[in-house]
Motif scaffolding. Sequence first.
Motif, PDB file in Angstrom:
ATOM      1  N   ASN A 179       0.847  -1.195   0.000  1.00 45.01           N
ATOM      2  CA  ASN A 179       0.000   0.000   0.000  1.00 45.01           C
ATOM      3  C   ASN A 179       0.880   1.240   0.000  1.00 45.01           C
ATOM      4  OD1 ASN A 179      -1.186   2.063   2.338  1.00 45.01           O
ATOM      5  ND2 ASN A 179      -2.646   1.565   0.732  1.00 45.01           N
ATOM      6  N   ALA A 180       0.485   2.231  -0.774  1.00 47.95           N
ATOM      7  CA  ALA A 180       1.181   3.509  -0.822  1.00 47.95           C
ATOM      8  C   ALA A 180       0.242   4.609  -0.370  1.00 47.95           C
ATOM      9  CB  ALA A 180       1.668   3.792  -2.240  1.00 47.95           C
ATOM     10  N   LEU A 181       0.723   5.465   0.518  1.00 46.96           N
ATOM     11  CA  LEU A 181      -0.091   6.559   1.045  1.00 46.96           C
ATOM     12  C   LEU A 181       0.698   7.857   0.916  1.00 46.96           C
ATOM     13  CD1 LEU A 181      -2.666   7.470   2.489  1.00 46.96           C
ATOM     14  CD2 LEU A 181      -1.506   7.010   4.658  1.00 46.96           C
ATOM     15  N   SER A 182       0.135   8.806   0.164  1.00 41.69           N
ATOM     16  CA  SER A 182       0.840  10.062  -0.074  1.00 41.69           C
ATOM     17  C   SER A 182       0.978  10.877   1.205  1.00 41.69           C
ATOM     18  CB  SER A 182       0.087  10.884  -1.114  1.00 41.69           C
ATOM     19  OG  SER A 182       0.647  12.180  -1.210  1.00 41.69           O
ATOM     20  N   VAL A 183       2.173  11.446   1.413  1.00 44.47           N
ATOM     21  CA  VAL A 183       2.384  12.319   2.565  1.00 44.47           C
ATOM     22  C   VAL A 183       1.836  13.719   2.300  1.00 44.47           C
ATOM     23  CG1 VAL A 183       4.400  11.009   3.312  1.00 44.47           C
ATOM     24  CG2 VAL A 183       4.703  13.006   1.842  1.00 44.47           C
ATOM     25  N   LEU A 184       1.454  13.978   1.052  1.00 46.49           N
ATOM     26  CA  LEU A 184       0.988  15.308   0.672  1.00 46.49           C
ATOM     27  C   LEU A 184      -0.521  15.358   0.450  1.00 46.49           C
ATOM     28  CD1 LEU A 184       3.788  16.236  -1.897  1.00 46.49           C
ATOM     29  CD2 LEU A 184       3.629  16.904   0.515  1.00 46.49           C
ATOM     30  N   SER A 185      -1.035  14.401  -0.344  1.00 45.06           N
ATOM     31  CA  SER A 185      -2.409  14.498  -0.827  1.00 45.06           C
ATOM     32  C   SER A 185      -3.377  13.513  -0.188  1.00 45.06           C
ATOM     33  CB  SER A 185      -2.440  14.284  -2.341  1.00 45.06           C
ATOM     34  OG  SER A 185      -2.051  12.959  -2.645  1.00 45.06           O
ATOM     35  N   GLY A 186      -2.842  12.494   0.468  1.00 47.00           N
ATOM     36  CA  GLY A 186      -3.703  11.434   0.989  1.00 47.00           C
ATOM     37  C   GLY A 186      -4.082  10.392  -0.041  1.00 47.00           C
ATOM     38  N   ASP A 187      -3.559  10.510  -1.280  1.00 42.23           N
ATOM     39  CA  ASP A 187      -3.809   9.469  -2.282  1.00 42.23           C
ATOM     40  C   ASP A 187      -3.337   8.122  -1.743  1.00 42.23           C
ATOM     41  OD1 ASP A 187      -3.008  11.490  -5.230  1.00 42.23           O
ATOM     42  OD2 ASP A 187      -4.836  11.317  -4.024  1.00 42.23           O
ATOM     43  N   ASN A 188      -4.079   7.089  -2.082  1.00 44.72           N
ATOM     44  CA  ASN A 188      -3.908   5.785  -1.459  1.00 44.72           C
ATOM     45  C   ASN A 188      -4.014   4.729  -2.547  1.00 44.72           C
ATOM     46  OD1 ASN A 188      -3.741   3.856   0.545  1.00 44.72           O
ATOM     47  ND2 ASN A 188      -5.785   4.202   1.343  1.00 44.72           N
ATOM     48  N   TYR A 189      -2.958   3.934  -2.729  1.00 47.26           N
ATOM     49  CA  TYR A 189      -2.938   2.933  -3.789  1.00 47.26           C
ATOM     50  C   TYR A 189      -2.618   1.552  -3.222  1.00 47.26           C
ATOM     51  CZ  TYR A 189      -2.261   7.206  -6.544  1.00 47.26           C
ATOM     52  OH  TYR A 189      -2.387   8.459  -7.092  1.00 47.26           O
ATOM     53  N   TRP A 190      -3.155   0.530  -3.892  1.00 43.74           N
ATOM     54  CA  TRP A 190      -3.001  -0.857  -3.441  1.00 43.74           C
ATOM     55  C   TRP A 190      -2.486  -1.762  -4.551  1.00 43.74           C
ATOM     56  CZ3 TRP A 190      -3.920  -2.347   1.550  1.00 43.74           C
ATOM     57  CH2 TRP A 190      -4.612  -1.442   2.359  1.00 43.74           C
ATOM     58  N   GLY A 191      -1.707  -2.757  -4.155  1.00 39.80           N
ATOM     59  CA  GLY A 191      -1.345  -3.824  -5.052  1.00 39.80           C
ATOM     60  C   GLY A 191      -2.413  -4.900  -5.057  1.00 39.80           C
ATOM     61  N   GLN A 192      -2.167  -5.946  -5.841  1.00 40.92           N
ATOM     62  CA  GLN A 192      -3.160  -7.007  -6.008  1.00 40.92           C
ATOM     63  C   GLN A 192      -3.035  -8.096  -4.945  1.00 40.92           C
ATOM     64  OE1 GLN A 192      -0.309  -6.949  -7.592  1.00 40.92           O
ATOM     65  NE2 GLN A 192       0.430  -9.058  -7.421  1.00 40.92           N
ATOM     66  N   GLY A 193      -1.921  -8.094  -4.212  1.00 41.92           N
ATOM     67  CA  GLY A 193      -1.722  -9.062  -3.136  1.00 41.92           C
ATOM     68  C   GLY A 193      -0.925 -10.274  -3.572  1.00 41.92           C
ATOM     69  N   THR A 194      -0.246 -10.870  -2.600  1.00 44.38           N
ATOM     70  CA  THR A 194       0.497 -12.111  -2.817  1.00 44.38           C
ATOM     71  C   THR A 194       0.231 -13.041  -1.644  1.00 44.38           C
ATOM     72  OG1 THR A 194       2.679 -13.052  -3.336  1.00 44.38           O
ATOM     73  CG2 THR A 194       2.646 -11.227  -1.768  1.00 44.38           C
ATOM     74  N   GLN A 195      -0.020 -14.298  -1.939  1.00 43.14           N
ATOM     75  CA  GLN A 195      -0.394 -15.264  -0.904  1.00 43.14           C
ATOM     76  C   GLN A 195       0.842 -15.789  -0.178  1.00 43.14           C
ATOM     77  OE1 GLN A 195      -3.608 -16.595   0.031  1.00 43.14           O
ATOM     78  NE2 GLN A 195      -2.369 -17.455   1.700  1.00 43.14           N
ATOM     79  N   VAL A 196       0.768 -15.776   1.136  1.00 41.47           N
ATOM     80  CA  VAL A 196       1.787 -16.404   1.982  1.00 41.47           C
ATOM     81  C   VAL A 196       1.098 -17.487   2.799  1.00 41.47           C
ATOM     82  CG1 VAL A 196       3.346 -16.063   3.928  1.00 41.47           C
ATOM     83  CG2 VAL A 196       3.247 -14.367   2.086  1.00 41.47           C
ATOM     84  N   THR A 197       1.607 -18.696   2.700  1.00 37.45           N
ATOM     85  CA  THR A 197       1.065 -19.823   3.451  1.00 37.45           C
ATOM     86  C   THR A 197       2.173 -20.458   4.271  1.00 37.45           C
ATOM     87  OG1 THR A 197      -0.567 -20.263   1.713  1.00 37.45           O
ATOM     88  CG2 THR A 197      -0.169 -22.020   3.312  1.00 37.45           C
TER      89      THR A 197
END
Length: 118
Positions: free
Chosen positions: A97-115
């Motif tokens: 996850n990425a969260l902007s320190v300036l604008s609050g924009d918030n982005y996500w990846g698709q995820g990776t499974q850990v078992t």
Amino acid sequence: QVQLVESGGGLVQPGGSLRLSCVVSGFTFNYYGMNWYRQAPGTERELVATINNIGTSTRYADSVKGRFTISRDNQMNMVYLQMDSLKPEDTAVYYCNALSVLSGDNYWGQGTQVTVSS
């Protein structure tokens, strides 16, 4: 186009290690704090680790403190999660996850499974 792509997940035995990677593009990486979240089936998404935009400050969930290490490379637009001494309860889909320190924009990846299982 904003992209966050995780890799490095898989199946590991209890006590083992994995290193997750997340490569990002489409935004100015060093303006963003970066986080790793995880979500196990039937549970809410949980913040695991966070690192500030210049890599000088990190925080961890109590459940992973001392076992996981978050780091970043601002030249390569990469963020990592080194996971050691893995436990079955660490089993989840892990998200970058990425969260902007300036604008609050918030982005996500698709995820990776850990078992984590024997």
